[in-house]
Design a protein around this motif. Sequence first.
Motif, PDB file in Angstrom:
ATOM      1  N   GLY A  50       0.795  -1.128   0.086  1.00  0.00           N
ATOM      2  CA  GLY A  50       0.061   0.003   0.187  1.00  0.00           C
ATOM      3  C   GLY A  50       0.839   1.125  -0.307  1.00  0.00           C
ATOM      4  O   GLY A  50       2.087   1.304   0.011  1.00  0.00           O
ATOM      5  N   SER A  51       0.221   2.281   0.013  1.00  0.00           N
ATOM      6  CA  SER A  51       0.977   3.540  -0.074  1.00  0.00           C
ATOM      7  C   SER A  51       1.556   3.862   1.512  1.00  0.00           C
ATOM      8  O   SER A  51       0.955   3.190   2.336  1.00  0.00           O
ATOM      9  CB  SER A  51      -0.224   4.771  -0.248  1.00  0.00           C
ATOM     10  OG  SER A  51       0.365   5.967  -0.276  1.00  0.00           O
ATOM     11  N   ASN A  52       2.792   4.502   1.320  1.00  0.00           N
ATOM     12  CA  ASN A  52       3.411   4.702   2.886  1.00  0.00           C
ATOM     13  C   ASN A  52       4.016   3.496   3.159  1.00  0.00           C
ATOM     14  O   ASN A  52       4.048   3.338   4.367  1.00  0.00           O
ATOM     15  CB  ASN A  52       2.700   5.514   3.830  1.00  0.00           C
ATOM     16  CG  ASN A  52       2.257   7.019   3.339  1.00  0.00           C
ATOM     17  OD1 ASN A  52       2.345   7.263   2.248  1.00  0.00           O
ATOM     18  ND2 ASN A  52       1.646   7.504   4.289  1.00  0.00           N
ATOM     19  N   MET A  53       4.112   2.675   2.157  1.00  0.00           N
ATOM     20  CA  MET A  53       5.140   1.444   3.002  1.00  0.00           C
ATOM     21  C   MET A  53       6.360   1.296   2.100  1.00  0.00           C
ATOM     22  O   MET A  53       6.652   1.914   0.925  1.00  0.00           O
ATOM     23  CB  MET A  53       3.990   0.055   2.492  1.00  0.00           C
ATOM     24  CG  MET A  53       2.741   0.138   3.463  1.00  0.00           C
ATOM     25  SD  MET A  53       1.573  -1.260   3.085  1.00  0.00           S
ATOM     26  CE  MET A  53       2.671  -2.537   3.799  1.00  0.00           C
ATOM     27  N   ILE A  54       6.937   0.073   2.332  1.00  0.00           N
ATOM     28  CA  ILE A  54       8.045  -0.410   1.502  1.00  0.00           C
ATOM     29  C   ILE A  54       7.911  -1.831   1.098  1.00  0.00           C
ATOM     30  O   ILE A  54       7.153  -2.642   2.128  1.00  0.00           O
ATOM     31  CB  ILE A  54       9.517  -0.223   1.984  1.00  0.00           C
ATOM     32  CG1 ILE A  54       9.645  -0.750   3.735  1.00  0.00           C
ATOM     33  CG2 ILE A  54       9.712   1.248   2.128  1.00  0.00           C
ATOM     34  CD1 ILE A  54      11.224  -0.951   4.286  1.00  0.00           C
ATOM     35  N   CYS A  55       8.536  -2.607   0.151  1.00  0.00           N
ATOM     36  CA  CYS A  55       8.314  -3.781  -0.412  1.00  0.00           C
ATOM     37  C   CYS A  55       8.550  -4.879   0.772  1.00  0.00           C
ATOM     38  O   CYS A  55       7.632  -5.678   0.773  1.00  0.00           O
ATOM     39  CB  CYS A  55       9.247  -4.072  -1.411  1.00  0.00           C
ATOM     40  SG  CYS A  55      10.759  -3.894  -1.463  1.00  0.00           S
ATOM     41  N   GLU A  56       9.561  -4.766   1.472  1.00  0.00           N
ATOM     42  CA  GLU A  56       9.761  -5.792   2.552  1.00  0.00           C
ATOM     43  C   GLU A  56       8.722  -5.899   3.535  1.00  0.00           C
ATOM     44  O   GLU A  56       8.391  -6.885   4.086  1.00  0.00           O
ATOM     45  CB  GLU A  56      10.852  -5.356   3.504  1.00  0.00           C
ATOM     46  CG  GLU A  56      12.259  -5.317   2.607  1.00  0.00           C
ATOM     47  CD  GLU A  56      12.731  -4.060   2.110  1.00  0.00           C
ATOM     48  OE1 GLU A  56      13.819  -3.644   2.243  1.00  0.00           O
ATOM     49  OE2 GLU A  56      11.877  -3.129   1.812  1.00  0.00           O
ATOM     50  N   GLN A  57       7.905  -4.906   3.681  1.00  0.00           N
ATOM     51  CA  GLN A  57       6.715  -5.136   4.911  1.00  0.00           C
ATOM     52  C   GLN A  57       5.614  -6.054   4.536  1.00  0.00           C
ATOM     53  O   GLN A  57       5.314  -6.812   5.438  1.00  0.00           O
ATOM     54  CB  GLN A  57       6.034  -3.726   4.870  1.00  0.00           C
ATOM     55  CG  GLN A  57       6.881  -2.505   5.832  1.00  0.00           C
ATOM     56  CD  GLN A  57       6.114  -1.341   5.751  1.00  0.00           C
ATOM     57  OE1 GLN A  57       6.352  -0.464   5.103  1.00  0.00           O
ATOM     58  NE2 GLN A  57       5.404  -0.967   6.739  1.00  0.00           N
ATOM     59  N   MET A  58       5.354  -6.313   3.245  1.00  0.00           N
ATOM     60  CA  MET A  58       4.440  -7.223   2.699  1.00  0.00           C
ATOM     61  C   MET A  58       5.003  -8.688   2.908  1.00  0.00           C
ATOM     62  O   MET A  58       4.491  -9.809   3.382  1.00  0.00           O
ATOM     63  CB  MET A  58       4.040  -7.153   1.386  1.00  0.00           C
ATOM     64  CG  MET A  58       3.489  -5.983   0.828  1.00  0.00           C
ATOM     65  SD  MET A  58       1.662  -5.740   1.633  1.00  0.00           S
ATOM     66  CE  MET A  58       0.895  -7.073   0.718  1.00  0.00           C
ATOM     67  N   LEU A  59       6.415  -8.939   2.982  1.00  0.00           N
ATOM     68  CA  LEU A  59       7.057 -10.129   2.942  1.00  0.00           C
ATOM     69  C   LEU A  59       6.961 -10.685   4.363  1.00  0.00           C
ATOM     70  O   LEU A  59       6.748 -11.962   4.880  1.00  0.00           O
ATOM     71  CB  LEU A  59       8.404 -10.274   2.458  1.00  0.00           C
ATOM     72  CG  LEU A  59       8.419  -9.969   0.957  1.00  0.00           C
ATOM     73  CD1 LEU A  59       9.941 -10.008   0.657  1.00  0.00           C
ATOM     74  CD2 LEU A  59       7.737 -11.045  -0.028  1.00  0.00           C
ATOM     75  N   TYR A  60       7.117  -9.787   5.370  1.00  0.00           N
ATOM     76  CA  TYR A  60       6.954 -10.140   6.911  1.00  0.00           C
ATOM     77  C   TYR A  60       5.812 -10.926   7.149  1.00  0.00           C
ATOM     78  O   TYR A  60       5.577 -11.534   7.953  1.00  0.00           O
ATOM     79  CB  TYR A  60       7.152  -8.877   7.511  1.00  0.00           C
ATOM     80  CG  TYR A  60       8.526  -8.072   7.503  1.00  0.00           C
ATOM     81  CD1 TYR A  60       9.666  -9.021   7.477  1.00  0.00           C
ATOM     82  CD2 TYR A  60       8.891  -6.839   7.462  1.00  0.00           C
ATOM     83  CE1 TYR A  60      10.880  -8.416   7.479  1.00  0.00           C
ATOM     84  CE2 TYR A  60       9.883  -6.420   7.394  1.00  0.00           C
ATOM     85  CZ  TYR A  60      10.991  -7.115   7.235  1.00  0.00           C
ATOM     86  OH  TYR A  60      12.241  -6.388   7.126  1.00  0.00           O
ATOM     87  N   LYS A  61       4.668 -10.442   6.581  1.00  0.00           N
ATOM     88  CA  LYS A  61       3.165 -11.192   6.763  1.00  0.00           C
ATOM     89  C   LYS A  61       3.316 -12.725   6.455  1.00  0.00           C
ATOM     90  O   LYS A  61       2.309 -13.423   6.693  1.00  0.00           O
ATOM     91  CB  LYS A  61       2.283 -10.369   5.817  1.00  0.00           C
ATOM     92  CG  LYS A  61       2.101  -8.799   6.362  1.00  0.00           C
ATOM     93  CD  LYS A  61       2.021  -8.757   7.733  1.00  0.00           C
ATOM     94  CE  LYS A  61       1.341  -7.155   7.794  1.00  0.00           C
ATOM     95  NZ  LYS A  61       1.272  -6.826   9.195  1.00  0.00           N
ATOM     96  N   PHE A  62       4.229 -13.188   5.706  1.00  0.00           N
ATOM     97  CA  PHE A  62       4.280 -14.382   5.072  1.00  0.00           C
ATOM     98  C   PHE A  62       5.648 -15.302   5.703  1.00  0.00           C
ATOM     99  O   PHE A  62       5.823 -16.328   5.328  1.00  0.00           O
ATOM    100  CB  PHE A  62       4.363 -14.482   3.514  1.00  0.00           C
ATOM    101  CG  PHE A  62       3.453 -14.170   2.950  1.00  0.00           C
ATOM    102  CD1 PHE A  62       2.403 -14.898   2.216  1.00  0.00           C
ATOM    103  CD2 PHE A  62       2.993 -12.654   2.892  1.00  0.00           C
ATOM    104  CE1 PHE A  62       1.163 -14.621   1.471  1.00  0.00           C
ATOM    105  CE2 PHE A  62       2.009 -12.246   2.085  1.00  0.00           C
ATOM    106  CZ  PHE A  62       0.929 -13.194   1.480  1.00  0.00           C
ATOM    107  N   LYS A  63       5.871 -15.098   6.952  1.00  0.00           N
ATOM    108  CA  LYS A  63       6.912 -15.638   7.616  1.00  0.00           C
ATOM    109  C   LYS A  63       6.561 -17.081   7.959  1.00  0.00           C
ATOM    110  O   LYS A  63       7.726 -17.940   8.137  1.00  0.00           O
ATOM    111  CB  LYS A  63       7.351 -14.667   8.791  1.00  0.00           C
ATOM    112  CG  LYS A  63       6.515 -14.924   9.934  1.00  0.00           C
ATOM    113  CD  LYS A  63       7.092 -14.098  11.123  1.00  0.00           C
ATOM    114  CE  LYS A  63       6.019 -13.932  12.154  1.00  0.00           C
ATOM    115  NZ  LYS A  63       6.905 -13.290  13.497  1.00  0.00           N
ATOM    116  N   ASN A  64       5.271 -17.487   8.038  1.00  0.00           N
ATOM    117  CA  ASN A  64       5.059 -18.630   8.604  1.00  0.00           C
ATOM    118  C   ASN A  64       4.606 -19.590   7.298  1.00  0.00           C
ATOM    119  O   ASN A  64       4.388 -20.749   7.292  1.00  0.00           O
ATOM    120  CB  ASN A  64       3.706 -18.643   9.527  1.00  0.00           C
ATOM    121  CG  ASN A  64       4.094 -17.908  10.482  1.00  0.00           C
ATOM    122  OD1 ASN A  64       4.939 -18.156  11.273  1.00  0.00           O
ATOM    123  ND2 ASN A  64       3.116 -17.264  11.156  1.00  0.00           N
TER     124      ASN A  64
END
Length: 222
Positions: A35-49
Amino acid sequence: MKIENKFLKINKTVRYSTFGDLTSETKYFWILLHGSNMICEQMLYKFKNFNPKEHFLISPEGLSRFYKSGFNGDVVASWITKRDRLEEIKDVSGYLTKILNLYKKHLSKKCKTILLGFSQGGTIGFRWLHSKNINIDYFIPYSCWIPEDINLKLSKTDLNKVNIIYTYGIDDPYINKKKSDEVIALVNKNKIKISFEKYKGSHRVEKTQLIYIFKKYITSSD
């Protein structure tokens, strides 16, 4: 005083992050749009499991960067603005298509391709599929607005051949009852087949909701 605005195509270095191992064992290939005001790595952290041997994830970063607060501190990104929007949509669509094609050729025939876009990233997902013929299996628009300025029935990607699951939190201040009703009206207007999944949550990507959707809609068809 005569002022003319013109456009010039240039080469630009883009940034994206990946998670997982892309091998013959890869069963799920994800493209994640932040989303806006984010960076790409932030999305990947949601998939750590998620198992990195079965899942390979790519998170491209928006082309526009800026300081989140004032003139220093954290740097975040955005996809497009209303200024010269049509040109920016062309740039973003070409960028995402190039990344997809870079990895798609390495996937096995059984590998499923999943596009997930959160907030502004979900809206960009719709615009990308509208402007390009993209071969994907699933699209998960997450807490996003569906563009109302384009005829989605005329998308170059046939949206009714893609499994689309729209999800949002019932406490999301941006997708309240009025907005969610408007989203449903847009879906009906464009005659798109979409499954809706709402849950208890706010304007953020929830790990538990990702797992729920993955198990209900994606692994169930394996």
